[in-house]
Design a protein around this motif. Sequence first.
Motif, short mmCIF file in Angstrom:
data_model
loop_
_atom_site.label_atom_id
_atom_site.label_comp_id
_atom_site.label_asym_id
_atom_site.label_seq_id
_atom_site.Cartn_x
_atom_site.Cartn_y
_atom_site.Cartn_z
N ASN A 1 63.35 25.00 66.44
CA ASN A 1 62.90 24.53 67.75
C ASN A 1 64.08 24.10 68.62
O ASN A 1 64.10 24.36 69.83
CB ASN A 1 61.94 23.36 67.58
N VAL A 2 65.06 23.45 68.01
CA VAL A 2 66.23 23.01 68.76
C VAL A 2 67.02 24.20 69.27
O VAL A 2 67.47 24.23 70.41
CB VAL A 2 67.13 22.10 67.87
N VAL A 3 67.18 25.20 68.42
CA VAL A 3 67.93 26.40 68.83
C VAL A 3 67.23 27.08 70.00
O VAL A 3 67.87 27.50 70.97
CB VAL A 3 68.09 27.35 67.64
N ARG A 4 65.91 27.20 69.93
CA ARG A 4 65.17 27.83 71.03
C ARG A 4 65.29 27.02 72.32
O ARG A 4 65.27 27.57 73.43
CB ARG A 4 63.70 27.98 70.64
N GLN A 5 65.43 25.68 72.18
CA GLN A 5 65.48 24.83 73.36
C GLN A 5 66.82 24.90 74.07
O GLN A 5 66.89 24.85 75.30
CB GLN A 5 65.17 23.38 72.97
N TYR A 6 67.91 25.03 73.30
CA TYR A 6 69.24 24.89 73.89
C TYR A 6 70.07 26.15 73.89
O TYR A 6 71.19 26.14 74.40
CB TYR A 6 70.01 23.77 73.16
N PHE A 7 69.57 27.24 73.33
CA PHE A 7 70.34 28.47 73.32
C PHE A 7 69.54 29.58 74.00
O PHE A 7 68.30 29.57 73.97
CB PHE A 7 70.70 28.87 71.89
N PRO A 8 70.22 30.55 74.63
CA PRO A 8 69.50 31.66 75.26
C PRO A 8 68.75 32.48 74.23
O PRO A 8 69.13 32.52 73.05
CB PRO A 8 70.62 32.46 75.94
N PRO A 9 67.69 33.16 74.64
CA PRO A 9 66.87 33.94 73.69
C PRO A 9 67.67 34.97 72.90
O PRO A 9 67.35 35.26 71.74
CB PRO A 9 65.83 34.61 74.59
N SER A 10 68.72 35.51 73.52
CA SER A 10 69.51 36.53 72.83
C SER A 10 70.22 35.99 71.60
O SER A 10 70.59 36.75 70.71
CB SER A 10 70.53 37.14 73.79
N GLU A 11 70.41 34.66 71.53
CA GLU A 11 71.12 34.08 70.40
C GLU A 11 70.17 33.49 69.35
O GLU A 11 70.62 32.95 68.36
CB GLU A 11 72.07 32.98 70.89
N VAL A 12 68.88 33.56 69.60
CA VAL A 12 67.90 33.05 68.64
C VAL A 12 67.63 34.14 67.61
O VAL A 12 67.28 35.27 67.95
CB VAL A 12 66.60 32.64 69.34
N ILE A 13 67.79 33.81 66.33
CA ILE A 13 67.56 34.76 65.26
C ILE A 13 66.49 34.22 64.32
O ILE A 13 66.25 33.01 64.25
CB ILE A 13 68.86 35.05 64.47
N SER A 14 65.86 35.07 63.61
CA SER A 14 64.76 34.67 62.73
C SER A 14 65.14 34.67 61.26
O SER A 14 64.35 34.28 60.42
CB SER A 14 63.56 35.61 62.94
N THR A 15 66.36 35.16 60.96
CA THR A 15 66.75 35.26 59.55
C THR A 15 67.36 33.98 59.01
O THR A 15 67.71 33.91 57.84
CB THR A 15 67.77 36.40 59.39
N GLY A 16 67.52 32.95 59.84
CA GLY A 16 68.08 31.70 59.38
C GLY A 16 69.44 31.40 60.01
O GLY A 16 70.06 32.27 60.63
N TYR A 17 69.91 30.17 59.81
CA TYR A 17 71.15 29.72 60.42
C TYR A 17 72.06 29.11 59.35
O TYR A 17 71.61 28.56 58.35
CB TYR A 17 70.86 28.68 61.50
N ARG A 18 73.35 29.22 59.63
CA ARG A 18 74.33 28.61 58.74
C ARG A 18 74.62 27.19 59.25
O ARG A 18 75.01 27.01 60.40
CB ARG A 18 75.62 29.42 58.71
N ILE A 19 74.43 26.20 58.40
CA ILE A 19 74.64 24.80 58.76
C ILE A 19 75.84 24.27 58.00
O ILE A 19 75.95 24.45 56.79
CB ILE A 19 73.39 23.95 58.42
N ILE A 20 76.75 23.61 58.73
CA ILE A 20 77.90 22.98 58.09
C ILE A 20 77.69 21.46 58.15
O ILE A 20 77.86 20.85 59.21
CB ILE A 20 79.22 23.35 58.80
N PRO A 21 77.29 20.85 57.08
CA PRO A 21 77.08 19.39 57.09
C PRO A 21 78.41 18.65 57.16
O PRO A 21 79.44 19.12 56.67
CB PRO A 21 76.38 19.11 55.74
N HIS A 22 78.40 17.48 57.80
CA HIS A 22 79.55 16.59 57.83
C HIS A 22 79.07 15.21 57.38
O HIS A 22 77.95 14.80 57.68
CB HIS A 22 80.14 16.48 59.23
N LYS A 23 79.95 14.50 56.68
CA LYS A 23 79.56 13.21 56.11
C LYS A 23 79.92 12.01 56.97
O LYS A 23 79.62 10.87 56.61
CB LYS A 23 80.18 13.05 54.71
N CYS A 24 80.57 12.24 58.09
CA CYS A 24 80.84 11.12 58.98
C CYS A 24 81.08 11.63 60.39
O CYS A 24 81.35 12.83 60.60
CB CYS A 24 82.05 10.28 58.51
N VAL A 25 80.96 10.72 61.35
CA VAL A 25 81.25 11.03 62.73
C VAL A 25 82.08 9.89 63.30
O VAL A 25 81.80 8.72 63.06
CB VAL A 25 79.96 11.25 63.56
#
Length: 804
Positions: free
Chosen positions: A668-692
């Motif tokens: 839902n977040v990807v559809r909200q903030y990225f153009p339709p051409s960049e929305v994919i249905s096969t999944g996304y690669r997430i890089i977790p970070h342990k601090c900010v």
Amino acid sequence: MEDSAAAQQFKKFKSKSHQATEVRQDMLVSEQSLYSEPSTFSAAMSFESEELNPFASESPVSEPDHPNSAEHPISLGPYIRVVHHPHSGLPDKLIYCDSTILTPSIGEVSPHAGLSAEFTKRLLKGVTETWVHSGHGKVTFSNLADYRTGLEAARNWIPEFKKASVSEIYDGKEYTFNFYYCDPWQWVLSLVTDATLAKHLIWYPVKKYLHDGDTVTQLYDDIDSGKSWWDIQNKLPSNLDLPHCFLPLHIWLDKGKVSTTTKLHPALLRAGFLPGNIQNGSGNGGAVLFLIMPVRVLTTGIIIQSVDGEEAASTCATRGASALHPCPRCLVHKDELTKLTKVFPLRTIQTMLDVILEARTARSKKKTEEILQDNGLHIVDNAFWTIANSDPYSAVSYDTLHSDDLGKWGDHLFPKMVEVLCNMKQGGKFSEFMSQVPSWPGLKIVQNVITVDFSDGNTYWDILKTTLPCIVQLFPPKSSFIHCVRALAIFRMFAGLHMITTLQLNRMQVALAEYETYCEAASKEYGKDFHFPKQHAPAHLYYDITHKGSTINYTTWTGEGFQQESRNAYFQTNYKDVERQIVTIDANKEALAYIAMDVEIYDNELKELKALYDDNHEEDNTNMELTALTDNNHWKLGAPQHYIMTSKLFTEFPNDPFLHTLTASISNVVRQYFPPSEVISTGYRIIPHKCVYIHYTSLEDWKVERDIACCNPSFHGHPQYDCVIINTSRQTVDMAVVQWLNKARWKPKTPWKNCQVFEEKGRSIIFLKLCDLVAGCITLGKELACVPSTAGLTLGCTRHDQAA
């Protein structure tokens, strides 16, 4: 040829920089304001509503008319108007509240190795054999004699120490005391003729007014913003052709043990006419006359004494803590030391002179003693009476270290609290809860808090910051002790602000009145006697801040490090004629530090000159650290982990509904903030970070601060999921996964004023834009067995100088 030209240009540059004809303090004026304030704080609160928040809306005050007033800025944002004293002839200045202002800085190098003569010999021998003899280069010193000769020459750069003695007849016998001293006037002259300090010297006092929207409040920070300097300057002649300048001095006294058998009583003198970070440093104590100074008439005086109770009694010639009138500043009776909001007659030079005269003309020794006892005085002619612009009684200044951290809290409330808890069989629980406080940058987590003795005031301050949530369920309902601890914590927070407005001062007085009320209740409920001088000391804090600036200018904490230096110097002596050797060691350090600072300034000037001839001297930021800020972001992610694919979450955890919800939320977040051409249905690669790393502008002094918020299942062996303050008024793009906190119905046994409790509602995970993170905060809940597992009591700012 190019190097020669650069060298010639450098000589011209350095010559011009050292030929200043007028030395004044220049305040930096920023071209734009970086200040912004979120409209809403959610998930956790920074302060307990408006009372605890020292930057809530303020009542307007009127600025005095000034003939040189600057025009109001066209684009109004938070800014400070600096009104220079009329004697300066300077116009007002507007300073915008961003992170580029307020406190000048100066390079400081301080060699404090404290090497013995034998070790120095071995070091010089090793350098000579391995470096010089192998043909790598030359060294200035090859043996200990050369080294000592060089140090002796270097000491000519600073005012020398002299030996003197005073004699006094006591009980028919004459006693002579020998001591070493540095001439204060020569030291002052060395500072005002020091080219490295020229741009930092403060010749005249100022008044500062914080403009924030429609409100205007007076601001106090450095000594030059207080009323004392302004009032003294008013008494001096006003002549722009022959300026008369008052240069305030700050004296620090404290005795200390350097060994089990030897005590030293050092006295430090600081220049109140330099910014706080410079006067509290070292390495700039004197210099050779480099420049032509304009003719000025200089007047000095001691307006600040940083002393503890015993030293205050000595400098004021009062009778100390056990006297009928123990306060060195006023004539409060010992039975009224708990009356913090009551006004008592102040001691002044004239009133104390009158007392001494009356005592000396009394008809009997008994009558003389009665007069002295009624005023808490010794029959002594105070040496400070003869120093112009120096009132020893008003100069004694409030000390948060000894009065609050080691005094009211460390010596009184905290021991009494531990006693009461242990009597209720709750001491172990309190110690357990305190050890489970989440880690936070700058906050010391204390283990075994009820069984370990502490001598460090900072440790007691950290304990006070986190005590309230740890004891609220251990004391009986409606306990006065809970309110007493809270009121002291609020008062201490305001007292420790480095910049403080008039409205914050008024709120500090409200907290002081509450503290007085709850101390009376705690005295009746728990039998605690609050009749001690440090309990009374806050009665004079309002005066100190308005006349001398914020407490950072006169806390004894800045001088405590010298006690360690004295101990180190003592063990470098041969234990004979110790005072002479210690002052020589101190002079060596000051001289070497000054030389190192001058070399650093020289190197910086060379770099500036090189930049003039560099066609392309823009900095390359391609290798910036991970935590560095960019032009657009005030945050940086840290501790990256191996990436995961959202498509695999379904297959690896088919029965976990939370992970299914998480992947749906990501889509839902990807559809909200990225153009339709960049929305994919096969999944996304997430890089977790342990601090900010969250950088923000402090609302106390508008400097850039940094919080580190962790999201780590095993941080030093324990889970660490920190809380953050967020700005809910902005749109989001770059995401952070957070657990939302809602207000809880559960309340502690003794809800203090504006107490707020938040709780987790299930696993209400949401995504937030990282730029919406305002700052970090700390909550106590799951760690404490007395608090429901879903609830958390919020603490406010946990920096070293604030608590909520």
